[in-house]
Design a protein around this motif. Sequence first.
Motif, PDB file in Angstrom:
ATOM      1  N   MET A 155       7.898  23.702 -12.856  1.00 47.46           N
ATOM      2  CA  MET A 155       7.203  24.171 -11.661  1.00 47.46           C
ATOM      3  C   MET A 155       6.397  23.022 -11.055  1.00 47.46           C
ATOM      4  SD  MET A 155       4.301  27.163 -11.281  1.00 47.46           S
ATOM      5  CE  MET A 155       5.443  28.462 -11.734  1.00 47.46           C
ATOM      6  N   ILE A 156       6.482  22.875  -9.743  1.00 45.94           N
ATOM      7  CA  ILE A 156       5.742  21.830  -9.047  1.00 45.94           C
ATOM      8  C   ILE A 156       4.364  22.353  -8.654  1.00 45.94           C
ATOM      9  CG2 ILE A 156       5.675  20.358  -7.006  1.00 45.94           C
ATOM     10  CD1 ILE A 156       8.712  20.341  -7.035  1.00 45.94           C
ATOM     11  N   VAL A 157       3.322  21.574  -8.949  1.00 48.24           N
ATOM     12  CA  VAL A 157       1.946  21.938  -8.594  1.00 48.24           C
ATOM     13  C   VAL A 157       1.289  20.762  -7.894  1.00 48.24           C
ATOM     14  CG1 VAL A 157       1.758  23.495 -10.560  1.00 48.24           C
ATOM     15  CG2 VAL A 157       0.979  21.131 -10.792  1.00 48.24           C
ATOM     16  N   GLN A 158       0.188  21.034  -7.233  1.00 45.66           N
ATOM     17  CA  GLN A 158      -0.630  19.966  -6.663  1.00 45.66           C
ATOM     18  C   GLN A 158      -1.879  19.813  -7.518  1.00 45.66           C
ATOM     19  OE1 GLN A 158      -0.807  21.414  -2.447  1.00 45.66           O
ATOM     20  NE2 GLN A 158      -0.182  19.316  -1.995  1.00 45.66           N
ATOM     21  N   ARG A 159      -2.318  18.570  -7.683  1.00 44.26           N
ATOM     22  CA  ARG A 159      -3.488  18.332  -8.517  1.00 44.26           C
ATOM     23  C   ARG A 159      -4.292  17.155  -7.965  1.00 44.26           C
ATOM     24  NH1 ARG A 159      -1.697  15.429 -14.189  1.00 44.26           N
ATOM     25  NH2 ARG A 159      -0.977  13.446 -13.298  1.00 44.26           N
ATOM     26  N   VAL A 160      -5.544  17.097  -8.384  1.00 44.97           N
ATOM     27  CA  VAL A 160      -6.450  16.013  -8.005  1.00 44.97           C
ATOM     28  C   VAL A 160      -6.706  15.152  -9.225  1.00 44.97           C
ATOM     29  CG1 VAL A 160      -8.742  15.422  -7.144  1.00 44.97           C
ATOM     30  CG2 VAL A 160      -7.545  17.407  -6.219  1.00 44.97           C
ATOM     31  N   VAL A 161      -6.474  13.846  -9.107  1.00 39.48           N
ATOM     32  CA  VAL A 161      -6.694  12.925 -10.220  1.00 39.48           C
ATOM     33  C   VAL A 161      -7.719  11.872  -9.817  1.00 39.48           C
ATOM     34  CG1 VAL A 161      -4.338  13.266 -11.050  1.00 39.48           C
ATOM     35  CG2 VAL A 161      -4.858  11.325  -9.566  1.00 39.48           C
ATOM     36  N   LEU A 162      -8.338  11.267 -10.835  1.00 39.44           N
ATOM     37  CA  LEU A 162      -9.264  10.166 -10.586  1.00 39.44           C
ATOM     38  C   LEU A 162      -8.452   8.908 -10.305  1.00 39.44           C
ATOM     39  CD1 LEU A 162     -12.283   9.341 -10.571  1.00 39.44           C
ATOM     40  CD2 LEU A 162     -11.992   8.644 -12.958  1.00 39.44           C
ATOM     41  N   ASN A 163      -8.622   8.355  -9.126  1.00 43.17           N
ATOM     42  CA  ASN A 163      -7.840   7.201  -8.685  1.00 43.17           C
ATOM     43  C   ASN A 163      -8.530   5.882  -9.007  1.00 43.17           C
ATOM     44  OD1 ASN A 163      -5.522   6.110  -7.219  1.00 43.17           O
ATOM     45  ND2 ASN A 163      -7.022   5.514  -5.654  1.00 43.17           N
ATOM     46  N   SER A 164      -9.851   5.862  -8.930  1.00 41.18           N
ATOM     47  CA  SER A 164     -10.629   4.656  -9.223  1.00 41.18           C
ATOM     48  C   SER A 164     -12.061   5.068  -9.510  1.00 41.18           C
ATOM     49  CB  SER A 164     -10.581   3.672  -8.038  1.00 41.18           C
ATOM     50  OG  SER A 164     -11.132   4.269  -6.875  1.00 41.18           O
ATOM     51  N   ARG A 165     -12.826   4.138 -10.042  1.00 40.87           N
ATOM     52  CA  ARG A 165     -14.229   4.430 -10.358  1.00 40.87           C
ATOM     53  C   ARG A 165     -15.145   3.754  -9.336  1.00 40.87           C
ATOM     54  NH1 ARG A 165     -13.974   6.782 -15.337  1.00 40.87           N
ATOM     55  NH2 ARG A 165     -12.277   6.111 -16.730  1.00 40.87           N
ATOM     56  N   PRO A 166     -16.201   4.435  -8.913  1.00 36.14           N
ATOM     57  CA  PRO A 166     -17.107   3.845  -7.921  1.00 36.14           C
ATOM     58  C   PRO A 166     -18.042   2.795  -8.497  1.00 36.14           C
ATOM     59  CG  PRO A 166     -17.907   5.988  -8.580  1.00 36.14           C
ATOM     60  CD  PRO A 166     -16.575   5.815  -9.250  1.00 36.14           C
ATOM     61  N   GLY A 167     -18.138   2.722  -9.823  1.00 36.85           N
ATOM     62  CA  GLY A 167     -19.103   1.839 -10.457  1.00 36.85           C
ATOM     63  C   GLY A 167     -20.411   2.571 -10.641  1.00 36.85           C
ATOM     64  N   LYS A 168     -21.187   2.166 -11.628  1.00 37.31           N
ATOM     65  CA  LYS A 168     -22.414   2.892 -11.949  1.00 37.31           C
ATOM     66  C   LYS A 168     -23.421   2.892 -10.805  1.00 37.31           C
ATOM     67  CE  LYS A 168     -22.485   2.808 -16.978  1.00 37.31           C
ATOM     68  NZ  LYS A 168     -23.285   2.513 -18.179  1.00 37.31           N
ATOM     69  N   ASN A 169     -23.410   1.848  -9.991  1.00 38.84           N
ATOM     70  CA  ASN A 169     -24.346   1.762  -8.874  1.00 38.84           C
ATOM     71  C   ASN A 169     -23.664   1.997  -7.529  1.00 38.84           C
ATOM     72  OD1 ASN A 169     -26.899   0.933 -10.228  1.00 38.84           O
ATOM     73  ND2 ASN A 169     -25.628  -0.783 -10.886  1.00 38.84           N
ATOM     74  N   GLY A 170     -22.443   2.523  -7.560  1.00 39.83           N
ATOM     75  CA  GLY A 170     -21.704   2.743  -6.326  1.00 39.83           C
ATOM     76  C   GLY A 170     -21.811   4.177  -5.830  1.00 39.83           C
ATOM     77  N   VAL A 171     -21.516   4.361  -4.560  1.00 39.48           N
ATOM     78  CA  VAL A 171     -21.492   5.687  -3.957  1.00 39.48           C
ATOM     79  C   VAL A 171     -20.056   6.209  -3.990  1.00 39.48           C
ATOM     80  CG1 VAL A 171     -21.896   7.004  -1.841  1.00 39.48           C
ATOM     81  CG2 VAL A 171     -23.442   5.135  -2.460  1.00 39.48           C
ATOM     82  N   PRO A 172     -19.818   7.420  -4.492  1.00 40.39           N
ATOM     83  CA  PRO A 172     -18.459   7.951  -4.538  1.00 40.39           C
ATOM     84  C   PRO A 172     -17.822   8.012  -3.160  1.00 40.39           C
ATOM     85  CG  PRO A 172     -19.933   9.287  -5.864  1.00 40.39           C
ATOM     86  CD  PRO A 172     -20.799   8.346  -5.087  1.00 40.39           C
ATOM     87  N   MET A 173     -16.538   7.682  -3.102  1.00 37.50           N
ATOM     88  CA  MET A 173     -15.775   7.710  -1.864  1.00 37.50           C
ATOM     89  C   MET A 173     -14.516   8.541  -2.079  1.00 37.50           C
ATOM     90  SD  MET A 173     -17.642   5.728   0.049  1.00 37.50           S
ATOM     91  CE  MET A 173     -16.559   5.278   1.413  1.00 37.50           C
ATOM     92  N   ALA A 174     -13.928   8.991  -0.973  1.00 37.70           N
ATOM     93  CA  ALA A 174     -12.696   9.777  -1.077  1.00 37.70           C
ATOM     94  C   ALA A 174     -11.605   9.005  -1.804  1.00 37.70           C
ATOM     95  CB  ALA A 174     -12.222  10.175   0.319  1.00 37.70           C
ATOM     96  N   GLU A 175     -11.609   7.678  -1.633  1.00 40.89           N
ATOM     97  CA  GLU A 175     -10.584   6.842  -2.255  1.00 40.89           C
ATOM     98  C   GLU A 175     -10.648   6.841  -3.782  1.00 40.89           C
ATOM     99  OE1 GLU A 175     -12.575   5.927   0.192  1.00 40.89           O
ATOM    100  OE2 GLU A 175     -11.136   5.886   1.860  1.00 40.89           O
ATOM    101  N   ASN A 176     -11.764   7.323  -4.344  1.00 41.36           N
ATOM    102  CA  ASN A 176     -11.864   7.394  -5.798  1.00 41.36           C
ATOM    103  C   ASN A 176     -10.985   8.495  -6.379  1.00 41.36           C
ATOM    104  OD1 ASN A 176     -15.323   6.707  -5.336  1.00 41.36           O
ATOM    105  ND2 ASN A 176     -13.805   5.248  -6.122  1.00 41.36           N
ATOM    106  N   PHE A 177     -10.475   9.376  -5.506  1.00 44.70           N
ATOM    107  CA  PHE A 177      -9.614  10.462  -5.965  1.00 44.70           C
ATOM    108  C   PHE A 177      -8.262  10.381  -5.268  1.00 44.70           C
ATOM    109  CE2 PHE A 177     -13.869  11.952  -6.838  1.00 44.70           C
ATOM    110  CZ  PHE A 177     -13.740  12.584  -8.064  1.00 44.70           C
ATOM    111  N   ARG A 178      -7.288  11.079  -5.830  1.00 42.57           N
ATOM    112  CA  ARG A 178      -5.950  11.107  -5.248  1.00 42.57           C
ATOM    113  C   ARG A 178      -5.364  12.511  -5.394  1.00 42.57           C
ATOM    114  NH1 ARG A 178      -3.948   7.624  -8.399  1.00 42.57           N
ATOM    115  NH2 ARG A 178      -2.481   8.814  -9.673  1.00 42.57           N
ATOM    116  N   LEU A 179      -4.794  13.018  -4.344  1.00 43.39           N
ATOM    117  CA  LEU A 179      -4.106  14.297  -4.378  1.00 43.39           C
ATOM    118  C   LEU A 179      -2.617  14.023  -4.566  1.00 43.39           C
ATOM    119  CD1 LEU A 179      -4.359  17.384  -3.979  1.00 43.39           C
ATOM    120  CD2 LEU A 179      -3.938  17.007  -1.549  1.00 43.39           C
ATOM    121  N   GLU A 180      -2.003  14.633  -5.591  1.00 42.89           N
ATOM    122  CA  GLU A 180      -0.612  14.330  -5.894  1.00 42.89           C
ATOM    123  C   GLU A 180       0.124  15.565  -6.389  1.00 42.89           C
ATOM    124  OE1 GLU A 180      -0.850  11.358  -8.970  1.00 42.89           O
ATOM    125  OE2 GLU A 180      -0.938  12.863 -10.561  1.00 42.89           O
TER     126      GLU A 180
END
Length: 350
Positions: A1-26
């Motif tokens: 069965m095909i599903v959609q999921r959200v995965v962690l794409n990259s880390r913002p770093g401990k002092n970074g602000v989270p961005m949409a690019e840190n995640f990936r929809l696949e």
Amino acid sequence: MIVQRVVLNSRPGKNGVPMAENFRLEQSTIADTVQAGQVRVKTLYLSVDPYMRCRMNEDTGSDYLQPWQLSEVADGGGIGVVEESKHQNLAKGDFVTSFTWPWQTVAILDGNSLQKLVPQLVNGRLSYFLGAAGITGLTALLGIREKGHVAVGANQTMVVSGAAGACGSLAGQIGRLEGCSRVVGIAGTDEKCSILVQEMGFDAAINYKKGDVAKQLRELCPGGVDVYFDNVGGDISDAVISQMNQNSHIILCGQISQYNKDVPYPPPLPADTEKIRKEKNITRERFLVLNYMDKQEASVLQLCQWIQEGKLKVRTFRFNLWPLILFPTMRGLISLSLALLLCLRIEQTF
């Protein structure tokens, strides 16, 4: 069965602000068959919460939180409906929840990891089990009961920072229900302050972006502050602590203003503030709701009773976008959640 999921794409770093690019929809696939003891569930609700910022780091800084792994599905509090079951205690159509629900449309899960829900307890509002009748409500209620030392008739004043958030808006109301005679909230807009007073039953609210917070606290809390429900830390908390009474109590729920900084938890107070805390014997102990799960069942029933009686008010905003529902309770994650999950249906607690 095909599903959609959200995965962690990259880390913002401990002092970074989270961005949409840190995640990936696949897209991904799951097995077509369910094994003994398993259930296939359709995801209905997910919860995005402040603690998840720590899970975006390689090291969460906590022994009870595991980091999300790169290219692996994210997880957290979630609710779904059983579509197929091979677990003796769960049947098709049952609503279930878990603290480790994967961020994907459909999943096959171990039935033993799921808790069955009774929608009637929250007047059919299933999403409340992730909010007012879930871990958020438990955090507010147990925090006040275990660390606030609130006593009926003691004429105590409670201040709540982050008062317009999911936890803060409940904490103020629960503080009143538990016996506080005066409740003052701190929020970031005039609209939120108005809602706190007019709808949530707070006696007063301060817009921290306008004026001197310490000065306003002195005016609104003439007898000082006895209980401080701290969600934010930083300068706001320093201002509140400066107004606290002898032998008063800080409920250390969260430190949202510090989550994008590489500091220990709980963050140490500035020297002047720590001096005040010690001189006034103000308690400030780390509070972790998971340490009080033996009181979960009774506490959830109490929260549900207040909801049914209209004593505990919950405000939500709904955005219709896709078959999931997301609870962005952390402002730092709201923008990335919206940007990433453009096809999600989103419900946001006030």
